[in-house]
Scaffold this active site. Structure first.
Site, mmCIF file in Angstrom:
data_model
loop_
_atom_site.group_PDB
_atom_site.id
_atom_site.type_symbol
_atom_site.label_atom_id
_atom_site.label_comp_id
_atom_site.label_asym_id
_atom_site.label_seq_id
_atom_site.Cartn_x
_atom_site.Cartn_y
_atom_site.Cartn_z
ATOM 1 N N HIS A 182 0.868 -1.167 0.000
ATOM 2 C CA HIS A 182 0.000 0.000 0.000
ATOM 3 C C HIS A 182 0.917 1.232 0.000
ATOM 4 O O HIS A 182 2.017 1.166 0.525
ATOM 5 C CB HIS A 182 -0.783 -0.091 1.317
ATOM 6 C CG HIS A 182 -1.905 0.882 1.486
ATOM 7 N ND1 HIS A 182 -1.713 2.177 1.896
ATOM 8 C CD2 HIS A 182 -3.244 0.724 1.361
ATOM 9 C CE1 HIS A 182 -2.889 2.773 2.004
ATOM 10 N NE2 HIS A 182 -3.835 1.929 1.681
ATOM 11 N N ASP A 225 2.374 -5.006 8.361
ATOM 12 C CA ASP A 225 1.164 -4.209 8.248
ATOM 13 C C ASP A 225 -0.021 -5.178 8.249
ATOM 14 O O ASP A 225 -0.233 -5.917 7.289
ATOM 15 C CB ASP A 225 1.219 -3.401 6.948
ATOM 16 C CG ASP A 225 -0.102 -2.723 6.631
ATOM 17 O OD1 ASP A 225 -1.082 -2.895 7.392
ATOM 18 O OD2 ASP A 225 -0.155 -2.017 5.609
ATOM 19 N N GLN A 242 -5.038 -5.301 6.624
ATOM 20 C CA GLN A 242 -5.929 -6.090 5.788
ATOM 21 C C GLN A 242 -6.098 -7.513 6.335
ATOM 22 O O GLN A 242 -6.990 -8.235 5.920
ATOM 23 C CB GLN A 242 -5.344 -6.131 4.363
ATOM 24 C CG GLN A 242 -6.361 -6.285 3.269
ATOM 25 C CD GLN A 242 -7.415 -5.219 3.283
ATOM 26 O OE1 GLN A 242 -8.591 -5.526 3.436
ATOM 27 N NE2 GLN A 242 -7.029 -3.964 3.157
ATOM 28 N N LYS A 293 -11.126 -1.161 9.955
ATOM 29 C CA LYS A 293 -11.307 -2.314 9.064
ATOM 30 C C LYS A 293 -11.794 -3.534 9.837
ATOM 31 O O LYS A 293 -12.011 -4.593 9.276
ATOM 32 C CB LYS A 293 -9.999 -2.604 8.327
ATOM 33 C CG LYS A 293 -9.681 -1.470 7.347
ATOM 34 C CD LYS A 293 -8.572 -1.773 6.400
ATOM 35 C CE LYS A 293 -8.385 -0.551 5.487
ATOM 36 N NZ LYS A 293 -7.107 -0.535 4.818
HETATM 37 C C1 PLP Z 1 -6.154 0.314 4.779
HETATM 38 C C2 PLP Z 1 -4.758 -0.062 4.715
HETATM 39 C C3 PLP Z 1 -3.739 0.809 5.149
HETATM 40 C C4 PLP Z 1 -4.015 2.213 5.604
HETATM 41 O O1 PLP Z 1 -4.776 2.255 6.771
HETATM 42 P P1 PLP Z 1 -5.247 3.653 7.371
HETATM 43 O O2 PLP Z 1 -6.330 3.285 8.319
HETATM 44 O O3 PLP Z 1 -5.728 4.474 6.215
HETATM 45 O O4 PLP Z 1 -4.056 4.261 8.031
HETATM 46 C C5 PLP Z 1 -2.449 0.358 5.100
HETATM 47 N N1 PLP Z 1 -2.140 -0.875 4.668
HETATM 48 C C6 PLP Z 1 -3.087 -1.750 4.252
HETATM 49 C C7 PLP Z 1 -2.676 -3.113 3.791
HETATM 50 C C8 PLP Z 1 -4.410 -1.361 4.252
HETATM 51 O O5 PLP Z 1 -5.346 -2.225 3.828
#
Ligand code: PLP
Length: 404
Positions: A121, A198, A201, A224
């Protein structure tokens, strides 16, 4: 088994119409919807105990502080962190990543290397580019394959004594690929590098165990996983969080302040300057409670059924191509119709009440790899139904007819 009827009753927004049609919300990879149980916690906070935390002797402040710290404990237990102070509450994944990148600014030297993946991302690429500019470190990229998987043999070649940090997403937001994080972590540690994952997701589908993974940093956003926007977390191993300097200066993060010298507060407050998103943090805890009550195994099994069904039916449409065909993926389908711009399909689907994401999904390097401007992305959550998948299939067929 998942009681889908009962679950859908928890989400008031799923009852609304869009453009005169029942809402079919298939943009869960961008943000999830919020159940009444979490909405109630937000209303309760502002109705009954809104106060600043960690700094008042009065009862409301105590109550808010207790609830906020209780949320931190819930997050700690959810991710199985060893200590509550290893959970830093932030405004979300993006801020968590920037916090770590900023901290590594004082640990890196010219000649050091950071490895990221081709599946990232933008929020996972730009902070590292900024860090490399500042420190003289070099950014290396693990390439991807046609299936949308990481090229692990090149990864092994990229690792060396120069590697200081490896950064990958647990699951790709654009393609849904579940990356082989156990192997990534193990190999990085052998080379002496730290790993930041990260999990933005991954957390809607999987319950990660940071101690079992032995990961150094793990980040995610609440929005999310059925929580509110503007709040998230950074997990860091104690030894790493102690090594990193504070990110922002301000109230709450200090022990003593004078104009000669300021000393910093201990963990986690060292990284939590200023008044945080108190209500958001408490609601984050409530969202984890909600999802854990359903159970992540149940959620994943149900979502995989939706994914398999949708994949099978979409592939029957002539000229439809799916990007990201790893066997190991979550309920995200990125696709295009031959000769038709994804934006046009998205616009027509919206007219039918169907919400999908179109565009590059903050992952332009992936789109460049496939040589496409973007994709149509449908992403399913545990509150979606087979009937909604059918609505998507019908919608895509209609859009194809109208646009070709
Ligand atoms: C949504 C997402 C982000 C960003 O998250 P924010 O809530 O906008 O800071 C970063 N990495 C992945 C894989 C995402 O799906």
């Amino acid at each position: 088994m998942l009681d889908i009827k009962k679950i859908r009753q928890d989400f008031p927004i799923l009852n609304r119409e869009v453009n005169g049609k029942p809402l079919v919300y298939l943009d869960n990879a961008a943000t999830s919807q919020t159940p009444q149980q979490v909405i109630d916690v937000i209303v309760d906070y502002y109705s009954n105990y809104n106060a600043n935390i960690h700094r008042g002797v009065h009862s409301l402040s105590q109550e808010a502080t207790d609830k906020y710290e209780e949320a931190r404990l819930k997050i700690q237990h959810h991710f199985n962190a060893k200590h509550a102070y290893e959970i830093i509450l932030t405004s979300g994944t993006t801020e968590s990543i920037n916090l770590v990148a900023h901290g590594f600014g004082s640990l890196l030297e010219k000649g050091d290397e950071i490895i990221v993946s081709a599946l990232e991302h933008h929020s996972n690429i730009v902070p590292w580019q900024m860090l490399c500019e500042k420190t003289g470190a070099t950014l290396k990229v693990i390439p991807m394959t046609q299936e949308g998987e990481l090229d692990m043999s090149t990864y092994a070649d990229l690792l060396s004594a120069k590697t200081k940090l490896v950064f990958v997403n647990h699951i790709s937001n654009a393609l849904g690929t579940i990356n082989p994080i156990e192997s990534i972590i193990e190999q990085a540690h052998k080379a002496g590098a730290a790993v930041l994952l990260d999990g933005a997701q991954a957390c809607p589908h999987i319950k990660p165990d940071v101690q079992a993974l032995d990961v150094d940093f793990y980040v995610t956003s609440a929005h999310k996983i059925c929580g509110p926007t503007g709040v998230g977390m950074l997990y860091g191993k104690q030894e790493w969080l102690e090594k990193l300097p504070p990110y922002q200066g301000g109230g709450e993060m200090i022990a003593t302040v004078s104009f000669e010298k300021t000393t910093y507060a201990g963990l986690p407050h060292k990284f939590e300057a200023g008044t945080p998103n108190i209500c958001g943090g408490i609601a984050f805890g409530a969202a984890l409670d909600y999802m854990n009550a359903i159970g992540f195994d149940t959620i994943a099994a149900y979502e995989n059924e939706l994914l398999d069904y949708a994949t099978q039916e979409l592939l029957k449409i002539e000229g439809l191509k799916i990007y990201g065909t790893s066997k190991n993926k979550t309920s995200v389908i990125s696709f295009n119709l031959e000769g038709i711009h994804p934006y046009d399909v998205g616009t027509l689907l919206d007219k039918m009440g169907i919400a999908v994401r179109t565009g590059h999904h903050c992952a332009q390097p992936i789109m460049a790899f496939y040589n496409i401007p973007g994709t149509i992305r449908a992403s399913f959550a545990f509150y979606n139904t087979k009937a909604e998948v059918e609505a998507l299939i019908t919608g895509v067929k209609k859009a194809k007819m109208m646009l070709s």
